[in-house]
Design a protein around this motif. Structure first.
Motif: not given
Length: 251
Positions: A158-163, A192-199, A224-230, A235-243
C-alpha cells in the motif's frame, strides 16, 4: 485489492510512521530541509540555497504536514503544505491560479467566485529519495499514486507515504474550515485515487509545469463523508495525529 481489504491500514501506518501538523519552528525547519533536498538537490526544480532550506512567499500563509518514521530518533520522510489564501489580501492568487489561468474550465468551478477563506491548495509534496518507490526511481518526483504502488498479487503493498501526506493535508484543511482544496498533479492521479474512494475532479486542461500537470479539486467534506471502508482506519489515524499536533501547539 483483497489483501488490502483484509489489512487495517491504520495499524500498518502506526507501525512505521507518524504525521504531524508542523506548527513549530523546528518542524518548519525539517519541512524546508526536505523540500530543499528533493526540489533543489534531487530534481533541480529550484536553485540550491546556501542554508539548504527551500521556501517561498506562500509559506507565510501556509500550514505544513510532516511525515516521519516512528522510534527514536524520528527520521524525516516527507512533507506537504496547505497554502491558504493571504488573510491580508484575499484576492491574491493561490499558486495554481497563477500557473493555470489559461487552462482552467471555469464552467466546472471558478475559484475567483468562491469564498476565498474557504479554499486552499495542496502543494510542495516532497518525499526524501530513500523512501521514493523502487530502486532506480530515487530521483523521480512522487506526488502521484500508480498501479505499481500497490505491488502485485504475489507481493501486494500500500502506498502509505503519498496517501498519508494527502490525508494529512485534508485533515489540516478540514480543521481550518476549508471546503475546496486545489492541486496541480500528474494526469493519472484522479484515476488512481478513485481506487481508494477519494474523488479528485479535473478542472482544466494540461499544462507543462515540471512535466505534464492538470489542475484538479478535492471537496474536503465529500472525501471525508464518502471514504471507502478500507481507508477509514488510515484516515482516523492521520486525523487524530494532526489534531494532537494542533492541541499541543503553543498559543
Amino acid at each position: 485489492m483483497s489483501f488490502l481489504e483484509n489489512l487495517n491500514l491504520g495499524h500498518g501506518f502506526r507501525k512505521y510512521f507518524r504525521i504531524d501538523a508542523a506548527l513549530g519552528e523546528s518542524l518548519h525547519d525539517e519541512v524546508y530541509r526536505i523540500r530543499h533536498e528533493v526540489y533543489c538537490e534531487d530534481l533541480g526544480f529550484e536553485p540550491v540555497r546556501d542554508d539548504r532550506r527551500e521556501t517561498d512567499a506562500f509559506d507565510v500563509h501556509s500550514l505544513h504536514c510532516l511525515l516521519r518514521t516512528v522510534g527514536e530518533p524520528f527520521r524525516p520522510v516527507g512533507c506537504a503544505r496547505v497554502v491558504m489564501t493571504n488573510p491580508d489580501d484575499r484576492d491574491s492568487l493561490l499558486p495554481f491560479e497563477h500557473v493555470c489561468a489559461e487552462v482552467l474550465d471555469r464552467s466546472i468551478i471558478d475559484p475567483s467566485r468562491l469564498p476565498r477563506e474557504r479554499i486552499a491548495e495542496v502543494s510542495r509534496l516532497a518525499v526524501r529519495r530513500a523512501y521514493r518507490r523502487r530502486k532506480g526511481e530515487e530521483r523521480q518526483e512522487i506526488n502521484d499514486v500508480g498501479d505499481e504502488d500497490f505491488g502485485t498479487a504475489q507481493q501486494p503493498r500500500f502506498p502509505y507515504i503519498p496517501v498519508s501526506l494527502y490525508m494529512g493535508s485534508i485533515a489540516i484543511a478540514a480543521r481550518q474550515g476549508v471546503d475546496t482544496l486545489f492541486v496541480l498533479t500528474e494526469p493519472r492521479l484522479a484515476a488512481h485515487f478513485a481506487r481508494l474512494g477519494v474523488r479528485i475532479t479535473r478542472i482544466g486542461g494540461p499544462i507543462e509545469h515540471r512535466g505534464t500537470r492538470v489542475p484538479s479539486m478535492i471537496d474536503v467534506q465529500d472525501v471525508i463523508a464518502n471514504m471507502r471502508t478500507l481507508m477509514k482506519p488510515l484516515w482516523r489515524e492521520v486525523h487524530a495525529e494532526v489534531e494532537k499536533s494542533f492541541e499541543a501547539a503553543p498559543d
